[in-house]
Design an enzyme around this catalytic site. Structure first.
Site, PDB file in Angstrom:
ATOM      1  N   CYS A 429       0.837  -1.154  -0.007  1.00 53.12           N
ATOM      2  CA  CYS A 429      -0.043  -0.078   0.128  1.00 53.12           C
ATOM      3  C   CYS A 429       0.812   1.423  -0.123  1.00 53.12           C
ATOM      4  CB  CYS A 429      -1.080  -0.100   1.161  1.00 53.12           C
ATOM      5  SG  CYS A 429      -0.138   0.296   2.857  1.00 53.12           S
ATOM      6  N   HIS A 482      -2.525   1.439   7.189  1.00 54.37           N
ATOM      7  CA  HIS A 482      -2.762   1.373   5.521  1.00 54.37           C
ATOM      8  C   HIS A 482      -3.076   2.660   5.045  1.00 54.37           C
ATOM      9  CE1 HIS A 482      -4.162  -0.291   1.763  1.00 54.37           C
ATOM     10  NE2 HIS A 482      -5.331   0.487   1.860  1.00 54.37           N
ATOM     11  N   HIS A 494      -5.357   2.251  -4.401  1.00 49.88           N
ATOM     12  CA  HIS A 494      -4.604   1.529  -3.392  1.00 49.88           C
ATOM     13  C   HIS A 494      -4.309  -0.038  -3.625  1.00 49.88           C
ATOM     14  CE1 HIS A 494      -8.014  -0.362  -0.664  1.00 49.88           C
ATOM     15  NE2 HIS A 494      -8.659  -0.081  -2.033  1.00 49.88           N
TER      16      HIS A 494
END
Length: 524
Positions: A429, A482, A494
Site C-alpha cells: 500500500c 494502511h 490503493h
C-alpha cells in the site's frame, strides 16, 4: 576505326554539345535549381563535359569509378586520342571501346595501373587518388601552412592535397579533415574539376574553429567507499537465514522477482507479512550496518525511518550489494518511467536485464536514442531515452501536479500486491505511493505510519486528488496500518493486501469508513 570509337564514347552519356550555362532548367532529375552545386554543373554542361537530361538521375551521391573518372577527365582536358601507344593491361583488352581514352590518360602520365598489370577500371576512386590525378592532369603546384589533420606529411598524397588547398580547389570538411581514404562522389569530383577550370568557383579556405572541448567525465575516483544494490530489487528481511525454498529466486544474483511472485501461493504471500519490511532497487545507495555469514544488514539511504539515521534497515544477501570507489554525484541521472525497462549491452545491444520503474542510474553520456548509464558493478549499459526521464540532479526533476500523481498511480491498476514491495513487479500500500512520488522528484517516508507524520495535514472535507489518506485501528485512533492515494469523488487507488491487486475503491468502503485516520498532502 577511330570514328567508330568516338561514336561509342559520345553515346556513353557524358559528352554532348554544350548547353547554355545560364539555363534555369534542371540538368538532371537530381540536379535542380536547389542543388548546392547547380552552377558548377551548368558550367560543365556549357563546356561540353556533361550531357543534360532532366529525365535522368545523374547519381550525384554515387561514388566515382576509375573508368568514369577517365571519361570525365578526358573530355575536360580535350585529350587528343590519336596516335597514342596502347598500354598493356590484363583486365582491359586492346580493342576495348575505352582503350583510346585509357591510352591517352596513361600516355599523359595522369593515371596508370597497379603492380599486377591491372587498370582496375571499375574500382572506386578515393579522395587521395583523385587529388593525385587532378594535380598531375592540370600540373597544379603550391603549398600552405595548414595541413589537414588526417593527411600527414608522410602520406603519398600530401603534396597533391596541398596543391589543391593552395589553389582553392578544396576546403576539406568542417572538422579540418580531408578524408583521403573515403571514396569520392560524382558531385565532388565534378565540382573539383569545375573549380580548376573556372576560378570563379574556387573557395577561400577558412580554418574551421577548434571543436568545443570534450566535457570532463562526470565520474570521479574517490577514497570513500559507497555501497549500491546490484540486483533488480532486493527484499530487506527482518532477520537473516529465515527464508524458504520458494524464496530462492529473490535471493539469488541475478534475482527473478517475477518468478518469485508467480510461484508463491496465496498463503505463502501472506507469510511474508512482518518477515520482510521493504525493498531496495538496482543502484540504490545503502549503508552496511553489520554482517553475519552471507548476509549484510543494510540501510536504504532514500527510505526514511525515524529510528535509523542511515535509512530503512534490513537484512539482504551479501551478493546483492557491491562497493564502488567512484563518485557519480556530478553525473546527470536517468529515472526509469517505464513500468519495466530493459538495459542493453553496449557492444551488441543484447538485453542485459530489466529494471523497475523509479530505478535511478547515473548518465555517462547521451547518444541518439540511447542513454549510456552506469551500473553498480557491470560497467556502462544502454537505456532507451523513451524509457526514462533525465535530470541534472534529483532536485531538478519537475514537480508534479496532483493529476499527474493520480494518473501515474493508475498505470499500475491490477498489479498484484506484494508485501513490502517497492518495484513495479509488486507493490504494497505505501510502496506504490512512495514509488510514484519518488519518480516525480519527491521523497516521502516509505511506510504508511511514517507517511502519516509528514507532509501537510488535510481535513477530510478538503481532500484533493494526490493526497494520502490513512487508516488506523481502534476506529482510526490507533496505529496507522494502511494508506491510499485519493483520486477524487470519495475514492482512492490503493494496494489492499496479498489477496488483492492495485484497485480504486471508496474511502468509505467497509472498515475504511470506520478506520479513517486523516490525510496528508505532499504536493505544495
Amino acid at each position: 576505326m577511330l570514328k567508330k570509337i568516338i561514336f561509342i564514347l559520345l553515346t556513353l552519356g557524358l559528352f554532348i554539345a554544350p548547353l547554355n550555362s545560364a539555363s534555369a532548367a534542371p540538368i538532371f532529375s537530381d540536379v535542380t535549381d536547389t542543388f548546392a552545386s547547380k552552377a558548377e554543373f551548368d558550367f560543365l554542361v556549357a563546356e561540353g563535359i556533361l550531357t543534360s537530361d532532366p529525365t535522368v538521375e545523374y547519381g550525384v551521391n554515387e561514388e566515382v569509378t576509375r573508368i568514369q573518372a577517365v571519361e570525365i577527365l578526358g573530355k575536360a582536358l580535350k585529350l587528343d586520342l590519336e596516335n597514342r601507344p596502347i598500354p598493356i593491361f590484363v583486365d582491359v583488352a586492346p580493342d576495348d571501346p575505352m582503350m583510346p581514352l585509357i591510352a591517352a590518360i596513361v600516355d599523359e602520365k595522369i593515371m596508370t595501373g597497379n603492380g599486377k598489370g591491372e587498370f582496375m577500371a571499375n574500382d572506386k576512386l578515393t579522395r587521395a587518388q583523385m587529388a593525385l590525378i587532378l594535380v598531375r592532369a592540370y600540373k597544379l603546384e603550391g603549398t600552405t601552412e595548414f595541413s589537414f589533420k588526417d593527411v600527414p606529411k608522410s602520406s603519398v598524397a600530401h603534396t597533391a592535397i596541398q596543391a589543391l588547398l593552395a589553389n582553392k580547389i578544396t576546403n576539406g570538411y568542417p572538422d579540418n579533415t580531408f578524408k583521403p581514404g573515403a571514396f569520392i562522389t560524382k558531385a565532388h569530383y565534378l565540382v573539383f574539376i569545375a573549380r580548376i577550370l573556372n576560378p570563379d568557383f574556387r573557395k577561400e579556405f577558412v580554418l574551421a574553429p577548434p571543436p568545443p572541448p570534450v566535457p570532463a567525465a562526470c565520474e570521479k575516483p574517490t577514497k570513500t567507499r559507497t555501497y549500491k544494490v546490484n540486483v533488480q530489487a532486493t527484499s530487506l528481511w527482518h532477520v537473516p537465514n529465515k527464508t524458504r525454498e520458494v524464496d530462492k529466486p529473490s535471493l539469488s544474483n541475478p534475482v527473478n522477482i517475477s518468478k518469485w511472485t508467480k510461484d508463491m501461493t496465496l498463503a505463502q504471500k501472506w507469510w511474508l507479512v512482518d518477515k520482510i519490511d521493504t525493498q531496495a532497487l538496482y543502484g540504490d545507495e545503502v549503508t552496511i550496518l553489520k554482517s553475519s555469514g552471507n548476509w549484510h544488514r543494510i540501510a536504504i539511504k532514500d527510505q526514511y525511518v525515524p529510528y535509523q539515521k542511515e535509512g530503512y534497515p534490513g537484512w539482504v544477501p551479501k551478493s546483492h550489494v557491491v562497493a564502488t570507489t567512484t563518485d557519480f554525484t556530478d553525473c546527470s541521472i536517468a529515472v526509469v518511467k517505464a513500468k519495466m525497462a530493459p538495459l542493453y549491452n553496449l557492444d551488441n545491444k543484447k538485453k542485459y536485464m530489466d529494471i523497475s520503474y523509479s530505478t535511478i542510474l547515473p548518465i555517462i553520456k547521451e547518444e541518439g536514442e540511447w542513454l549510456h548509464v552506469q551500473t553498480p558493478a557491470n560497467g556502462v549499459k544502454l537505456l532507451k531515452k523513451s524509457d526514462a526521464k533525465t535530470a541534472k540532479k534529483y532536485a531538478d526533476i519537475p514537480k508534479p501536479t496532483q493529476k499527474q500523481i493520480v494518473d501515474e498511480a493508475k498505470r499500475f491498476l491490477n498489479l498484484p500486491y506484494l508485501w513490502a514491495g517497492t518495484s513495479a513487479l509488486g507493490y504494497d500500500c505505501s510502496g506504490i505511493i512512495y514509488a510514484v512520488y519518488k519518480n516525480h522528484g519527491i521523497i516521502i517516508p516509505r511506510d504508511s505510519f511514517y507517511q502519516a507524520t509528514k507532509g501537510t495535514v488535510v481535513s477530510k472535507s478538503k481532500l484533493q486528488p494526490g493526497d494520502l489518506v490513512f487508516f488506523a485501528g481502534n476506529a482510526g485512533k490507533g496505529k496507522v496500518y494502511h494508506v491510499g492515494l485519493y483520486v477524487g469523488d470519495g475514492k482512492m487507488i490503493h494496494a489492499p493486501n496479498a489477496s488483492s491487486k492495485v484497485k480504486i475503491e471508496s474511502i468509505s468502503a467497509g472498515a475504511y469508513k470506520t478506520n479513517y485516520a486523516g490525510a496528508r498532502r505532499y504536493i505544495k
